[in-house]
Design a protein around this motif. Structure first.
Motif, PDB file in Angstrom:
ATOM      1  N   PHE A 203      14.796 -56.741  -9.095  1.00 20.41           N
ATOM      2  CA  PHE A 203      15.599 -57.679  -8.310  1.00 20.41           C
ATOM      3  C   PHE A 203      14.670 -58.478  -7.400  1.00 20.41           C
ATOM      4  N   PRO A 204      13.839 -59.324  -7.982  1.00 19.71           N
ATOM      5  CA  PRO A 204      12.810 -60.018  -7.205  1.00 19.71           C
ATOM      6  C   PRO A 204      13.404 -60.949  -6.152  1.00 19.71           C
ATOM      7  N   SER A 205      12.653 -61.109  -5.074  1.00 20.03           N
ATOM      8  CA  SER A 205      12.988 -62.029  -3.970  1.00 20.03           C
ATOM      9  C   SER A 205      14.192 -61.587  -3.147  1.00 20.03           C
ATOM     10  N   VAL A 206      14.697 -60.375  -3.371  1.00 15.95           N
ATOM     11  CA  VAL A 206      15.810 -59.863  -2.565  1.00 15.95           C
ATOM     12  C   VAL A 206      15.235 -59.071  -1.397  1.00 15.95           C
ATOM     13  N   PRO A 207      15.659 -59.321  -0.157  1.00 15.63           N
ATOM     14  CA  PRO A 207      15.198 -58.518   0.978  1.00 15.63           C
ATOM     15  C   PRO A 207      15.446 -57.035   0.739  1.00 15.63           C
ATOM     16  N   ALA A 208      14.590 -56.201   1.338  1.00 12.67           N
ATOM     17  CA  ALA A 208      14.601 -54.774   1.014  1.00 12.67           C
ATOM     18  C   ALA A 208      14.654 -53.911   2.271  1.00 12.67           C
ATOM     19  N   SER A 209      15.241 -52.726   2.125  1.00  8.82           N
ATOM     20  CA  SER A 209      15.339 -51.762   3.225  1.00  8.82           C
ATOM     21  C   SER A 209      15.209 -50.351   2.677  1.00  8.82           C
ATOM     22  N   LEU A 210      14.270 -49.589   3.250  1.00  8.34           N
ATOM     23  CA  LEU A 210      14.065 -48.201   2.836  1.00  8.34           C
ATOM     24  C   LEU A 210      14.053 -47.234   4.017  1.00  8.34           C
ATOM     25  N   ALA A 211      13.521 -47.662   5.159  1.00  4.78           N
ATOM     26  CA  ALA A 211      13.223 -46.731   6.247  1.00  4.78           C
ATOM     27  C   ALA A 211      14.442 -46.401   7.096  1.00  4.78           C
ATOM     28  N   ASN A 212      14.702 -45.099   7.225  1.00  2.26           N
ATOM     29  CA  ASN A 212      15.599 -44.563   8.244  1.00  2.26           C
ATOM     30  C   ASN A 212      14.757 -44.283   9.484  1.00  2.26           C
ATOM     31  N   SER A 213      15.250 -43.474  10.424  1.00  2.00           N
ATOM     32  CA  SER A 213      14.480 -43.195  11.637  1.00  2.00           C
ATOM     33  C   SER A 213      13.112 -42.612  11.305  1.00  2.00           C
ATOM     34  N   ALA A 214      13.095 -41.552  10.507  1.00  2.00           N
ATOM     35  CA  ALA A 214      11.820 -40.913  10.183  1.00  2.00           C
ATOM     36  C   ALA A 214      10.935 -41.839   9.371  1.00  2.00           C
ATOM     37  N   GLY A 215      11.544 -42.654   8.499  1.00  2.00           N
ATOM     38  CA  GLY A 215      10.775 -43.572   7.682  1.00  2.00           C
ATOM     39  C   GLY A 215      10.026 -44.613   8.491  1.00  2.00           C
ATOM     40  N   LEU A 216      10.574 -44.983   9.651  1.00  2.00           N
ATOM     41  CA  LEU A 216       9.894 -45.938  10.511  1.00  2.00           C
ATOM     42  C   LEU A 216       8.520 -45.436  10.930  1.00  2.00           C
ATOM     43  N   PHE A 217       8.391 -44.120  11.058  1.00  2.23           N
ATOM     44  CA  PHE A 217       7.140 -43.532  11.547  1.00  2.23           C
ATOM     45  C   PHE A 217       6.175 -43.191  10.409  1.00  2.23           C
ATOM     46  N   LEU A 218       6.545 -43.548   9.169  1.00  6.97           N
ATOM     47  CA  LEU A 218       5.635 -43.355   8.043  1.00  6.97           C
ATOM     48  C   LEU A 218       4.633 -44.492   7.913  1.00  6.97           C
ATOM     49  N   GLY A 219       4.856 -45.580   8.638  1.00  8.42           N
ATOM     50  CA  GLY A 219       3.903 -46.682   8.609  1.00  8.42           C
ATOM     51  C   GLY A 219       4.485 -47.948   8.016  1.00  8.42           C
ATOM     52  N   PRO A 220       3.757 -49.066   8.164  1.00  9.13           N
ATOM     53  CA  PRO A 220       4.265 -50.384   7.754  1.00  9.13           C
ATOM     54  C   PRO A 220       4.655 -50.488   6.290  1.00  9.13           C
ATOM     55  N   ASP A 221       4.014 -49.723   5.416  1.00 10.61           N
ATOM     56  CA  ASP A 221       4.358 -49.812   3.995  1.00 10.61           C
ATOM     57  C   ASP A 221       5.823 -49.479   3.736  1.00 10.61           C
ATOM     58  N   TYR A 222       6.436 -48.719   4.629  1.00 12.05           N
ATOM     59  CA  TYR A 222       7.815 -48.277   4.438  1.00 12.05           C
ATOM     60  C   TYR A 222       8.830 -49.171   5.162  1.00 12.05           C
ATOM     61  N   HIS A 223       8.345 -50.143   5.917  1.00  8.23           N
ATOM     62  CA  HIS A 223       9.264 -50.906   6.772  1.00  8.23           C
ATOM     63  C   HIS A 223      10.020 -51.984   6.009  1.00  8.23           C
ATOM     64  N   PHE A 224       9.370 -52.666   5.082  1.00 10.78           N
ATOM     65  CA  PHE A 224       9.982 -53.742   4.315  1.00 10.78           C
ATOM     66  C   PHE A 224      10.646 -54.761   5.262  1.00 10.78           C
ATOM     67  N   ASP A 225      11.827 -55.258   4.914  1.00 11.40           N
ATOM     68  CA  ASP A 225      12.453 -56.335   5.700  1.00 11.40           C
ATOM     69  C   ASP A 225      13.428 -55.829   6.758  1.00 11.40           C
ATOM     70  N   LEU A 226      13.975 -54.633   6.537  1.00 11.17           N
ATOM     71  CA  LEU A 226      15.011 -54.117   7.428  1.00 11.17           C
ATOM     72  C   LEU A 226      14.865 -52.605   7.551  1.00 11.17           C
ATOM     73  N   CYS A 227      14.910 -52.098   8.777  1.00  8.83           N
ATOM     74  CA  CYS A 227      14.889 -50.651   9.019  1.00  8.83           C
ATOM     75  C   CYS A 227      16.218 -50.230   9.622  1.00  8.83           C
ATOM     76  N   ARG A 228      16.628 -48.972   9.338  1.00  6.30           N
ATOM     77  CA  ARG A 228      17.973 -48.523   9.702  1.00  6.30           C
ATOM     78  C   ARG A 228      17.906 -47.236  10.528  1.00  6.30           C
ATOM     79  N   PRO A 229      17.422 -47.293  11.775  1.00  6.99           N
ATOM     80  CA  PRO A 229      17.357 -46.077  12.579  1.00  6.99           C
ATOM     81  C   PRO A 229      18.723 -45.641  13.096  1.00  6.99           C
ATOM     82  N   GLY A 230      18.923 -44.352  13.152  1.00  8.94           N
ATOM     83  CA  GLY A 230      20.096 -43.760  13.783  1.00  8.94           C
ATOM     84  C   GLY A 230      19.641 -42.747  14.797  1.00  8.94           C
ATOM     85  N   ALA A 231      19.161 -41.597  14.315  1.00 12.76           N
ATOM     86  CA  ALA A 231      18.801 -40.479  15.189  1.00 12.76           C
ATOM     87  C   ALA A 231      17.794 -40.875  16.260  1.00 12.76           C
ATOM     88  N   ALA A 232      16.793 -41.668  15.902  1.00 10.20           N
ATOM     89  CA  ALA A 232      15.765 -42.032  16.877  1.00 10.20           C
ATOM     90  C   ALA A 232      16.349 -42.830  18.037  1.00 10.20           C
TER      91      ALA A 232
END
Length: 379
Positions: A203-232
């Motif tokens: 699905f090329p050129s579509v904005p992407a989201s992978l990181a939850n709270s813990a994913g945010l702290f895995l580093g920039p490779d996991y951030h993509f276009d949108l992050c979705r923190p809850g617990a943090a």
């Protein structure tokens, strides 16, 4: 005094006049946590997950406070949560429904500007068939290894192969969810990242989201276009690399009785505890009906000032007992409040002692908690 006057007086009572557990919530701390996460991922949009009544904190005050921080995108779990949030936030913020949408609710989603996360090929086809294109961009979830929600690789291929379906969906976001980001060195994180990258190529050129709270702290490779923190956002531990996050809540409950018991006296249901000496006990007015975990009795405590007061006996539905023998005779009185969560023990500390996680502690708090918010006026 009229009934309405009495109710108003209770609502505005100082803490010492409230008879049950009190949850003190610092909305400024939640806002500061959101800012900290934005600094961590400056290239990404930082949404807010406010499902389950903002993890028990209160979705309405949390979302309104975060709107003041220019957070304009919120995730909830269910259609009902989305409708309730739309009523209080107005038409501007984006509200996404993580559990998807039933066909019967698609028209209401259009009318209320709610965006379901499409988690299956069935949901994707129903959304497209309802004429969603041109009105609401679709969000598609792909499964990258959690086997919970999202399209499998085969379903992704089938979606692409279905004539016109890809175009009808008008994808605004592709997302997935990390299963083990709280263990940063686990190979499953890399495997999910690689699977997500493969899905993005479909699905090329579509904005992407992978990181939850813990994913945010895995580093920039996991951030993509949108992050979705809850617990943090709510000060809950979300992995060993979490930094810069403030606690946001404190829980207190009143002492409703103090008594002295003799040696060999049983305490609580099942007589699971018997006094080995003369003891002074305080009964605390909170129990498992309020989300205070029953298993916490095995090693838990409450605090009076800096003094740790061990729990004795089992936690009941509405109360539990603590050993106050070490306190001076008149130091603690009926009506005094003990700290259950706060500077001396966090929700995560309670969770570890009870064999669970901080998420469960927060979301288990019942309706009997009186919530007091600071950092924002609710008037």
């Amino acid at each position: 005094m009229s009934a309405l006057t009495a109710l108003s007086a209770i609502h505005h009572s100082p803490v010492e006049r409230i008879s049950g557990p009190v949850l003190h919530i610092d909305l400024d701390a939640i806002a500061q946590n959101h800012r900290a996460l934005r600094r961590l991922a400056p290239a990404a949009t930082i949404a807010a997950v406010v499902k389950a009544d903002a993890y028990g904190i209160g979705a309405e005050p949390v979302a309104r406070r975060l709107l003041e921080e220019d957070c304009g995108l919120f995730f909830v779990a269910t259609f009902g949560e989305a409708v309730a949030l739309r009523r209080v936030l107005g038409s501007t913020p984006e509200i996404l429904i993580l559990n998807g949408v039933a066909p019967a609710d698609i028209a209401a989603c259009h009318a209320l500007r709610l965006t379901p996360v499409l988690n299956s090929l069935v949901q994707a086809k129903a959304w497209a068939a309802a004429g969603a294109q041109g009105r609401r961009k679709a969000v598609l979830q792909v499964d990258t290894g959690m086997s919970r929600l999202g399209l499998s690789v085969a379903e992704q291929a089938q979606l692409i192969a279905t004539p016109g379906l890809r175009e009808q969906l008008d994808l605004g976001l592709i997302m997935s969810h990390l299963a083990i980001a709280d263990e940063p060195d686990h190979p499953g994180n890399v495997a999910q990242w690689q699977a997500f990258q493969s899905a993005r190529q479909r699905f090329p050129s579509v904005p992407a989201s992978l990181a939850n709270s813990a994913g945010l702290f895995l580093g920039p490779d996991y951030h993509f276009d949108l992050c979705r923190p809850g617990a943090a956002l709510y000060g809950i531990e979300s992995g060993p690399r979490m930094t810069g996050i403030r606690p946001v809540m404190r829980l207190t409950a009143p002492v409703i009785q103090i008594r002295t018991i003799e040696r060999d006296t049983a305490v609580g249901y099942g007589y699971s505890f018997r006094a080995s000496r003369m003891m002074r006990l305080a009964t605390v007015g909170v129990g498992y009906a309020d989300g205070w975990p029953r298993r916490f009795a095995e090693s838990g405590a409450a605090y009076f000032g800096d003094r740790r007061l061990p729990i004795v006996g089992r936690v009941s539905m509405d109360s539990f007992s603590v050993d106050v023998s070490a306190l001076p005779g008149e130091a603690l009185k009926e009506g005094d409040r003990l700290e259950l969560i706060g500077p001396h023990q966090s929700a995560d500390d309670v969770a570890r002692a009870a064999g669970t996680i901080g998420y469960e502690i927060l979301t288990s708090f019942g309706k009997r908690h009186h919530k007091i918010y600071s950092g924002w006026s609710l008037s």
